[in-house]
Design a protein around this motif. Structure first.
Motif, PDB file in Angstrom:
ATOM      1  N   GLY A 123      -4.898 -44.341 -38.393  1.00  0.00           N
ATOM      2  CA  GLY A 123      -5.839 -45.314 -37.822  1.00  0.00           C
ATOM      3  C   GLY A 123      -6.240 -46.447 -38.739  1.00  0.00           C
ATOM      4  O   GLY A 123      -7.270 -47.091 -38.497  1.00  0.00           O
TER       5      GLY A 123
ATOM      6  N   LYS B 241      -6.492 -49.815 -36.979  1.00  0.00           N
ATOM      7  CA  LYS B 241      -7.620 -49.819 -36.036  1.00  0.00           C
ATOM      8  C   LYS B 241      -8.933 -50.084 -36.769  1.00  0.00           C
ATOM      9  O   LYS B 241      -9.784 -50.862 -36.304  1.00  0.00           O
ATOM     10  CB  LYS B 241      -7.676 -48.482 -35.308  1.00  0.00           C
ATOM     11  CG  LYS B 241      -8.691 -48.422 -34.181  1.00  0.00           C
ATOM     12  CD  LYS B 241      -8.611 -47.085 -33.460  1.00  0.00           C
ATOM     13  CE  LYS B 241      -9.639 -47.024 -32.327  1.00  0.00           C
ATOM     14  NZ  LYS B 241      -9.571 -45.719 -31.607  1.00  0.00           N
ATOM     15  N   GLU B 242      -9.097 -49.467 -37.941  1.00  0.00           N
ATOM     16  CA  GLU B 242     -10.312 -49.702 -38.718  1.00  0.00           C
ATOM     17  C   GLU B 242     -10.346 -51.120 -39.274  1.00  0.00           C
ATOM     18  O   GLU B 242     -11.417 -51.737 -39.359  1.00  0.00           O
ATOM     19  CB  GLU B 242     -10.416 -48.674 -39.840  1.00  0.00           C
ATOM     20  CG  GLU B 242     -10.663 -47.249 -39.344  1.00  0.00           C
ATOM     21  CD  GLU B 242     -11.145 -46.329 -40.442  1.00  0.00           C
ATOM     22  OE1 GLU B 242     -11.766 -46.829 -41.400  1.00  0.00           O
ATOM     23  OE2 GLU B 242     -10.899 -45.110 -40.348  1.00  0.00           O
TER      24      GLU B 242
ATOM     25  N   ALA C 187      -1.479 -44.894 -33.606  1.00  0.00           N
ATOM     26  CA  ALA C 187      -2.894 -45.110 -33.929  1.00  0.00           C
ATOM     27  C   ALA C 187      -3.702 -43.822 -33.890  1.00  0.00           C
ATOM     28  O   ALA C 187      -4.718 -43.699 -34.578  1.00  0.00           O
ATOM     29  CB  ALA C 187      -3.489 -46.138 -32.970  1.00  0.00           C
TER      30      ALA C 187
ATOM     31  N   PHE D 223      -3.918 -58.923 -36.254  1.00  0.00           N
ATOM     32  CA  PHE D 223      -4.785 -58.490 -35.158  1.00  0.00           C
ATOM     33  C   PHE D 223      -4.399 -59.102 -33.814  1.00  0.00           C
ATOM     34  O   PHE D 223      -5.089 -58.903 -32.830  1.00  0.00           O
ATOM     35  CB  PHE D 223      -6.241 -58.821 -35.494  1.00  0.00           C
ATOM     36  CG  PHE D 223      -6.641 -58.347 -36.861  1.00  0.00           C
ATOM     37  CD1 PHE D 223      -6.738 -56.991 -37.133  1.00  0.00           C
ATOM     38  CD2 PHE D 223      -6.879 -59.241 -37.891  1.00  0.00           C
ATOM     39  CE1 PHE D 223      -7.082 -56.538 -38.402  1.00  0.00           C
ATOM     40  CE2 PHE D 223      -7.230 -58.811 -39.160  1.00  0.00           C
ATOM     41  CZ  PHE D 223      -7.331 -57.449 -39.416  1.00  0.00           C
TER      42      PHE D 223
ATOM     43  N   LYS E  59       3.988 -57.071 -31.970  1.00  0.00           N
ATOM     44  CA  LYS E  59       3.754 -55.989 -31.005  1.00  0.00           C
ATOM     45  C   LYS E  59       5.012 -55.192 -30.672  1.00  0.00           C
ATOM     46  O   LYS E  59       4.947 -53.984 -30.470  1.00  0.00           O
ATOM     47  CB  LYS E  59       3.139 -56.551 -29.723  1.00  0.00           C
ATOM     48  CG  LYS E  59       4.056 -57.501 -28.947  1.00  0.00           C
ATOM     49  CD  LYS E  59       3.400 -57.970 -27.662  1.00  0.00           C
ATOM     50  CE  LYS E  59       4.340 -58.897 -26.880  1.00  0.00           C
ATOM     51  NZ  LYS E  59       3.729 -59.370 -25.626  1.00  0.00           N
TER      52      LYS E  59
ATOM     53  N   ALA F 198      -9.089 -53.758 -37.851  1.00  0.00           N
ATOM     54  CA  ALA F 198      -9.447 -54.631 -36.728  1.00  0.00           C
ATOM     55  C   ALA F 198     -10.945 -54.577 -36.439  1.00  0.00           C
ATOM     56  O   ALA F 198     -11.567 -55.600 -36.106  1.00  0.00           O
ATOM     57  CB  ALA F 198      -8.649 -54.232 -35.488  1.00  0.00           C
ATOM     58  N   ALA F 199     -11.540 -53.399 -36.580  1.00  0.00           N
ATOM     59  CA  ALA F 199     -12.967 -53.263 -36.314  1.00  0.00           C
ATOM     60  C   ALA F 199     -13.805 -54.024 -37.339  1.00  0.00           C
ATOM     61  O   ALA F 199     -14.913 -54.487 -37.028  1.00  0.00           O
ATOM     62  CB  ALA F 199     -13.351 -51.789 -36.311  1.00  0.00           C
TER      63      ALA F 199
END
Length: 674
Positions: free
Chosen positions: A524, A527-528, A520, A508, A513, A530-531
């Motif tokens: 995704g 992304k999920e 994304a 995260f 990078k 990280a949420a």
């Protein structure tokens, strides 16, 4: 921190193990056994310390991407040797050199009686050099060199005891199966070279958009899909994915230190690293990603089943490796590349620990590898016991241990994937949690707890070094020397804490990078993840409430009940399910299929090409046929080449007469017609 890295430092890191390998291999008699292990360990230690320095600089923003040597230029295609060092490379360098260093130290104790002592150190040091060249490369040519070099050295290591027929068979099997994967790999590289016009990573990735718009000639397939699947076939061979997994369990015929080196941080993870490095290409093809996902799911679940019925302590850990490689591959298919590499790192530590722990047990048991002959070793081998327990807890994903963070992240990433195969993959990785816990603690309980089954048992007829046993008196186990137990302790530390310490920056943060690319908008999963992430401690606390934790706990409890409390139960289940057990014992008949169908077909094809193509067409028609035509022609010609002057004069007169007749015939026909 510096904005770039020292080229000389990177060369030193890569070449130090090579120098040690050359000295130990070519001058082993001169330097002796002590000199061989000193020079190779020193070389790997230099590489490890240099890799740590590089990692610190990379965390500060330093990067390196440059050509060191231009080998040749063919048209516009450059063939170069160069290094690319970013977060992904720096992490791999540290993992490879640290595990290799531990294996080198461990080898002093494990191989101290072996006559091939210097040769073994030369091989494992050469293996380390090959792996470093692979992970540090910035182009496909050097990647392929490192790829083939680790394959070659693994062949030498698996067949190290070359007087054992089983070892010779195993190394040939590994070599041939890897050639199948490598054929696909080089096809993928060739397609990139042909259509992108470059072998450099950065240049190829810059043209990935153009490749995504092309179709494979003569078909409706996307070119990028064909490229990615070809590359992944290479990964299937090297990282032992179904159905190219068959070589890995047989590689246990080699000494235990190379089992740890091959199965932990080096050869088998090369395919995982390669796909993560190629993420800019794979992200453009959902078809290729789905293929990766399904293959990984099959490997993760079905190879775990095989671990349940194994009785050789090294083979149990080997099938565990196959299953965990499947988990990593599933993460790649879900576009969670950083999670796959994260599990690669955590797995490297606890799997090396488990293999070296298994080797310590084998030494303590006087080279008996059958877990049915063990039991109660906890009091005889306390250091081996506690470190093996920590490694097993990490493997099954116990909260706070390193394996928990990476394995649970894989499960969450797959559940978030929208690919068609995600449903099956999610089931496979969740069910695999129970299977992993069951076979891991089956081995743990049979080895370290329960009745001591080794009393009044003779030594095995042939020990792990291929020597005939010459003792038949009862024996008791013993703890291994410090050169064996020290690596166990040093590997146990990251097996416990490395996941907790690194999950935030690796998954995260921005550590990967510029090394890993994820679209994304289309994929995704990260992304999920990280949420849902609220810190390593919170993740561990929440992990106690999740299905995977309870499945792992159930696996441990069932193994305890079956093998310590009611050992008659698994025997009864085995009898009731004897057809299933037979399928598992025959490893899904994959070896039978390969030997009796594929190999037989290959033999028939080879015989047909030999008899029909080589003997009949080439030798018979082309070579011998042309010779016969020339001979017959010569036989006719020699009849008119008599050497007699009057014969030549007659031939000239007849020739002139024939020529004049042919030329004058139209005029004669006209005159006669009138």
């Amino acid at each position: 921190m510096s904005a770039s890295l020292s080229q000389n430092l990177l060369l030193t890191i890569a070449l130090a193990p090579l120098v040690g390998a050359i000295i130990s291999g070519l001058f082993g008699k001169a330097v002796g056994r002590r000199g061989a292990h000193v020079v190779t360990i020193l070389g790997v230690l230099v590489s490890f310390l240099g890799s740590v320095s590089v990692l610190i600089d990379v965390m500060g923003g330093a990067r390196f991407n440059a050509t060191l040597y231009e080998w040749m230029v063919l048209g516009g295609l450059k063939m170069e040797v160069g290094f690319l060092v970013d977060g992904l490379t720096a992490m791999m360098m540290c993992v490879v050199t640290f595990v290799s260093l531990m294996v080198h130290v461990y080898t002093i104790g494990y191989m101290h009686e072996d006559p091939g002592y210097q040769r073994f150190f030369s091989y494992i040091s050469l293996f380390t050099f090959s792996m470093l060249m692979l992970v540090m490369s910035n182009n496909f040519l050097q990647l392929f060199f490192g790829w083939e070099a680790v394959g070659l050295v693994s062949y030498l290591l698996i067949g190290f005891w070359f007087k054992k027929p089983t070892a010779v068979f195993a190394n040939m099997k590994a070599f041939l199966v890897n050639r199948v994967g490598d054929f696909g790999f080089i096809l993928g590289i060739g397609l990139i070279a042909a259509y992108a016009g470059t072998l450099n990573y950065a240049e190829a990735f810059a043209k990935s958009g153009e490749l995504a718009k092309m179709s494979f000639p003569g078909s409706d397939w996307m070119l990028i899909t064909v490229i990615c699947i070809c590359l992944f076939i290479g990964a299937m061979g090297k990282s032992a994915q179904f159905p190219l997994h068959v070589w890995l369990p047989d590689s246990m015929e080699g000494p235990t230190p190379i089992s740890a080196l091959i199965h932990a941080a080096t050869m088998v993870t090369a395919g995982i690293f390669m796909v993560a490095r190629m993420s800019p290409l794979f992200e453009l093809s959902d078809t290729a990603l789905n293929f990766v996902l399904v293959i990984g799911a099959i490997t993760a679940l079905f190879m775990g089943f095989l671990g349940i019925i194994q009785n050789d302590i090294k083979r149990v850990v080997a099938y565990s490796t196959l299953s965990q490689l499947g988990y990593m591959t599933v993460a790649l298919g879900a576009s969670a590349y950083s999670v796959a590499v994260f599990h690669l790192m955590t797995h490297a530590f606890f799997k090396a620990l488990l293999f070296l722990g298994a080797g310590s047990v084998i030494m303590g048991m006087h080279h008996d590898q059958d877990i049915r002959n063990m039991g109660g070793l906890r009091k005889y081998m306390p250091l081996t016991w506690i470190t093996s327990l920590l490694g097993s807890l990490a493997l099954i994903g116990t909260p706070l241990f390193s394996g928990f963070y990476s394995k649970d992240s894989i499960i969450l990433a797959v559940e978030a994937s929208k690919l068609p195969g995600a449903g099956f993959a999610a089931f496979a990785v969740v069910a695999g949690v129970f299977v992993t816990a069951f076979y891991s603690f089956r081995m743990y309980f049979l080895v370290f707890h329960g009745p001591e089954r080794f009393h009044h048992k003779p030594f095995p007829p042939a020990d792990d070094h291929g020597h005939d046993g010459d003792h038949h008196e009862p024996h008791e186990p013993h703890e291994s020397p410090w050169v064996v137990t020290l690596p166990l302790v040093l590997l146990a530390i990251p097996s416990v804490v490395i996941g907790y310490l690194t999950i935030q920056p690796l998954l995260f943060g921005d550590f990967f990078k510029d090394a890993v690319f994820v679209d994304a908008a289309r994929h995704g999963a990260m992304k999920e993840l990280a949420a849902q992430f609220h810190g390593a401690a919170a993740m561990a606390a929440h992990g106690l409430q999740t299905l995977p934790f309870w499945l792992a706990l159930a696996g441990v409890v069932v193994a305890w009940w079956f093998y310590l409390k009611q050992p008659a139960i698994p025997a009864a289940i085995g009898r009731a399910l004897s057809p299933v057990v037979r399928v598992l014992e025959n490893k899904y008949y994959m070896d039978w299929f390969n030997e009796h169908v594929l190999a037989a077909g290959a033999r028939l094809l080879g015989r047909g090409l030999w008899k029909g193509g080589d003997v009949a067409l080439i030798d018979g028609a082309v070579v011998n046929g042309s010779a016969r035509v020339v001979g017959a022609t010569a036989g006719l010609v020699k009849r008119v080449q008599t050497g007699l002057l009057y014969w030549y004069a007659l031939a000239m007169v007849l020739g002139v007469f024939g020529f004049l007749t042919w030329k004058l015939w139209p005029h004669l026909s006209t005159m006669l017609g009138r």
